[in-house]
Design a protein around this motif. Structure first.
Motif, PDB file in Angstrom:
ATOM      1  N   CYS A 176       0.824  -1.210   0.000  1.00 36.27           N
ATOM      2  CA  CYS A 176       0.000   0.000   0.000  1.00 36.27           C
ATOM      3  C   CYS A 176       0.859   1.261   0.000  1.00 36.27           C
ATOM      4  N   SER A 177       2.063   1.164   0.568  1.00 36.23           N
ATOM      5  CA  SER A 177       2.944   2.330   0.719  1.00 36.23           C
ATOM      6  C   SER A 177       3.853   2.452  -0.497  1.00 36.23           C
ATOM      7  N   SER A 178       3.294   2.931  -1.597  1.00 31.59           N
ATOM      8  CA  SER A 178       4.046   2.997  -2.850  1.00 31.59           C
ATOM      9  C   SER A 178       4.424   4.446  -3.146  1.00 31.59           C
ATOM     10  N   SER A 179       5.682   4.764  -2.969  1.00 28.75           N
ATOM     11  CA  SER A 179       6.183   6.111  -3.212  1.00 28.75           C
ATOM     12  C   SER A 179       7.443   6.023  -4.049  1.00 28.75           C
ATOM     13  N   TYR A 180       7.576   6.945  -4.991  1.00 26.36           N
ATOM     14  CA  TYR A 180       8.761   6.963  -5.847  1.00 26.36           C
ATOM     15  C   TYR A 180      10.045   7.154  -5.034  1.00 26.36           C
ATOM     16  N   PHE A 181       9.926   7.777  -3.854  1.00 25.23           N
ATOM     17  CA  PHE A 181      11.096   8.049  -3.037  1.00 25.23           C
ATOM     18  C   PHE A 181      11.076   7.249  -1.736  1.00 25.23           C
ATOM     19  N   GLN A 182      10.245   6.201  -1.690  1.00 23.42           N
ATOM     20  CA  GLN A 182      10.191   5.346  -0.513  1.00 23.42           C
ATOM     21  C   GLN A 182      11.401   4.419  -0.474  1.00 23.42           C
ATOM     22  N   VAL A 216       2.705   8.078   2.391  1.00 25.90           N
ATOM     23  CA  VAL A 216       2.045   8.762   1.275  1.00 25.90           C
ATOM     24  C   VAL A 216       0.608   8.297   1.117  1.00 25.90           C
ATOM     25  N   ASN A 217       0.312   7.084   1.602  1.00 27.15           N
ATOM     26  CA  ASN A 217      -0.995   6.487   1.386  1.00 27.15           C
ATOM     27  C   ASN A 217      -1.840   6.534   2.653  1.00 27.15           C
ATOM     28  N   THR A 218      -3.153   6.603   2.485  1.00 28.55           N
ATOM     29  CA  THR A 218      -4.119   6.320   3.547  1.00 28.55           C
ATOM     30  C   THR A 218      -5.329   5.675   2.869  1.00 28.55           C
ATOM     31  N   ALA A 219      -6.236   5.169   3.690  1.00 27.52           N
ATOM     32  CA  ALA A 219      -7.449   4.561   3.144  1.00 27.52           C
ATOM     33  C   ALA A 219      -8.454   5.614   2.685  1.00 27.52           C
ATOM     34  N   CYS A 274     -17.219  10.409  -3.463  1.00 28.56           N
ATOM     35  CA  CYS A 274     -16.645  11.741  -3.252  1.00 28.56           C
ATOM     36  C   CYS A 274     -15.352  11.835  -4.065  1.00 28.56           C
ATOM     37  N   ILE A 275     -15.199  12.879  -4.857  1.00 27.97           N
ATOM     38  CA  ILE A 275     -14.024  13.012  -5.722  1.00 27.97           C
ATOM     39  C   ILE A 275     -12.766  13.145  -4.864  1.00 27.97           C
ATOM     40  N   PRO A 276     -11.784  12.251  -5.005  1.00 28.58           N
ATOM     41  CA  PRO A 276     -10.563  12.362  -4.201  1.00 28.58           C
ATOM     42  C   PRO A 276      -9.710  13.556  -4.632  1.00 28.58           C
ATOM     43  N   VAL A 277      -9.209  14.265  -3.648  1.00 27.27           N
ATOM     44  CA  VAL A 277      -8.239  15.330  -3.889  1.00 27.27           C
ATOM     45  C   VAL A 277      -6.942  14.866  -3.223  1.00 27.27           C
ATOM     46  N   ILE A 278      -5.940  14.562  -4.029  1.00 26.76           N
ATOM     47  CA  ILE A 278      -4.727  13.911  -3.534  1.00 26.76           C
ATOM     48  C   ILE A 278      -3.628  14.949  -3.353  1.00 26.76           C
ATOM     49  N   ILE A 279      -3.267  15.182  -2.095  1.00 33.07           N
ATOM     50  CA  ILE A 279      -2.200  16.122  -1.759  1.00 33.07           C
ATOM     51  C   ILE A 279      -1.115  15.304  -1.077  1.00 33.07           C
ATOM     52  N   SER A 280      -0.354  14.596  -1.866  1.00 32.88           N
ATOM     53  CA  SER A 280       0.651  13.665  -1.350  1.00 32.88           C
ATOM     54  C   SER A 280       1.682  13.438  -2.447  1.00 32.88           C
ATOM     55  N   ASN A 281       2.755  14.200  -2.418  1.00 33.63           N
ATOM     56  CA  ASN A 281       3.758  14.143  -3.477  1.00 33.63           C
ATOM     57  C   ASN A 281       4.412  12.770  -3.581  1.00 33.63           C
ATOM     58  N   TYR A 282       4.693  12.373  -4.821  1.00 34.54           N
ATOM     59  CA  TYR A 282       5.447  11.151  -5.136  1.00 34.54           C
ATOM     60  C   TYR A 282       4.677   9.864  -4.831  1.00 34.54           C
ATOM     61  N   TYR A 283       3.385   9.972  -4.613  1.00 34.59           N
ATOM     62  CA  TYR A 283       2.551   8.790  -4.385  1.00 34.59           C
ATOM     63  C   TYR A 283       2.324   8.095  -5.724  1.00 34.59           C
ATOM     64  N   GLU A 284       2.795   6.847  -5.845  1.00 34.71           N
ATOM     65  CA  GLU A 284       2.523   6.081  -7.058  1.00 34.71           C
ATOM     66  C   GLU A 284       1.114   5.498  -6.923  1.00 34.71           C
ATOM     67  N   LEU A 285       0.172   6.157  -7.539  1.00 35.61           N
ATOM     68  CA  LEU A 285      -1.235   5.812  -7.364  1.00 35.61           C
ATOM     69  C   LEU A 285      -1.529   4.409  -7.872  1.00 35.61           C
TER      70      LEU A 285
END
Length: 400
Positions: free
Chosen positions: A204-210, A297-300, A310-321
């Motif tokens: 679940c914790s997928s970040s380009y800089f993780q 970077v991730n949450t549920a 509800c339209i997601p608004v993602i404010i989390s840099n480098y999150y590999e969606l």
């Protein structure tokens, strides 16, 4: 240590002594393929999917060829309950304390995998091999529990797999994968070179800089809470709040800035901690729901927003969606750089009604990809994750 061809041949001929040594063939049923072909026509214009025709062809090929073997717990290995399966349950002492919550996706992937349509007992046919240890069960097992003990457990288990199963040795583990939703899993795998650098982590914790996450090798899948089925979504014209967010702010500078900006804005439901109404109601009555980086970077909240329309608004840099090579997130979500959080309200108010309605329609279209079922259903989270694994089936693959 390489196992000789004679040993491999004998092992293949002998039935497994472990009831959970299942070799799993992930196949989509013919009815699913028919539904896919019908659905594809509606996806081309304004679609929330990227290159749907390629996805269709890939999915069809995967359904006829993709095979996975589940690695059993080695004989006499301690704590067999830490290898979750559809048939085995943790001991009562663990069941009392276990909480799926944020780790529901880790659990459901394994349940769905073991209940997928066809099972084979011929590992030589497998494209990938599954290492079924459960980080969540280990965290809740009083005999292990600590991060150091979990790391030691994973190291011992993987070492035994390397020693006892020739398929690991033929690829240095690059066609093996493991699944987790807790950062402890990342740290546990780091102690073993092959597991960290070669095996595929599904996380679940997928970040380009993780640390330890490699985007072309590893797979990011959605963090989903076990929510009851939402029979009917609140229609757009009944959503009277612009924004909804509630959550802890202690571990996030970005969240602290969010509360400072709009904690008292009557048009935006933004709360530090729990809201004064049921958590789910915030999603139902708002147009946009914020996913703001916390410790990870991730949450549920992304999956919760999609679940409740509800339209997601993602404010989390480098999150590999999740599933970004299949889903066009810009069609059903808003992505804002953390450095521009002060512009969030302005950006959302600038979205026209027509664009919002298109995003809502696309969101309804992709909701099925963020659902788990004990027995997998077409296009659900299990099949979408399996598709990501299928795309990686030949990375660094060697002949057995």
């Amino acid at each position: 240590m390489l196992v000789s061809p004679e040993q491999v041949e004998r092992r293949h001929k002998q039935p497994s002594s472990c009831p959970h040594a299942l070799h799993l063939r992930l196949l989509l049923l013919g009815a699913l393929m028919a539904a896919l072909m019908v659905a594809i026509a509606s996806f081309f214009r304004g679609s929330a999917h990227i290159n749907t025709l390629k996805f269709d062809i890939d999915s069809s090929e995967r359904s006829s060829k993709f095979v996975i073997e589940e690695k059993p717990a080695p004989p006499q290995f301690p704590f067999p309950s830490s290898f979750s399966s559809a048939d085995a349950a943790p001991p009562p002492s663990i069941t009392k304390t276990i909480g799926l919550g944020n780790y529901f996706s880790e659990h459901m992937f394994k349940v769905a995998l073991l209940r997928s349509s066809l099972i084979t007992r011929h590992p030589e046919e497998a494209h990938l091999f599954f290492l079924p240890f459960s980080i969540n069960l280990l965290r809740n097992d009083p005999r292990v529990h600590s991060e150091a003990s979990i790391s030691e457990f994973v190291t011992q288990y993987t070492t035994k797999v390397r020693r006892d199963f020739t398929f690991w040795n033929s690829s240095a583990g690059s066609d093996h994968f493991y699944v987790y939703c807790h950062s402890v899993g990342r740290e546990a795998a780091s102690r073993l070179y092959d597991l960290q650098n070669n095996a595929i982590q599904v996380t679940c914790s997928s970040s380009y800089f993780q640390r330890y996450y490699v985007s072309h090798k590893d797979v990011g899948f959605p963090q989903v809470w076990p929510r009851p089925h939402e029979k009917a979504l609140t229609p757009p014209d009944a959503r009277h709040k612009l924004v909804y967010f509630s959550g802890r702010i202690q571990n996030s500078r970005i969240r602290q800035e969010l509360i400072a900006l709009w904690g008292n804005d009557s048009y935006m439901d933004v709360f530090s901690g729990s809201p004064p109404f049921p958590y789910e109601e915030g999603f139902r009555r708002s147009k946009y729901c914020l996913h703001v980086k916390g410790y990870e970077v991730n949450t549920a909240r992304v999956s919760d927003a999609i679940h409740y329309g509800c339209i997601p608004v993602i404010i989390s840099n480098y999150y590999e969606l999740p599933f970004a090579n299949v889903l066009n997130w810009s069609k059903f979500a808003v992505i804002i750089n953390q450095g521009e959080i002060a512009l969030t309200k302005k950006k959302l108010l600038s979205i026209t009604t027509r664009k919002y309605l298109n995003m809502f329609r696309n969101l309804c279209q992709v909701r099925k990809h963020f659902c788990w079922h004990k027995t997998p259903r077409g296009f659900d989270s299990f099949h979408m994750t399996a598709y990501q694994l299928w795309l990686r089936r030949n990375i660094n693959r060697l002949s057995h």
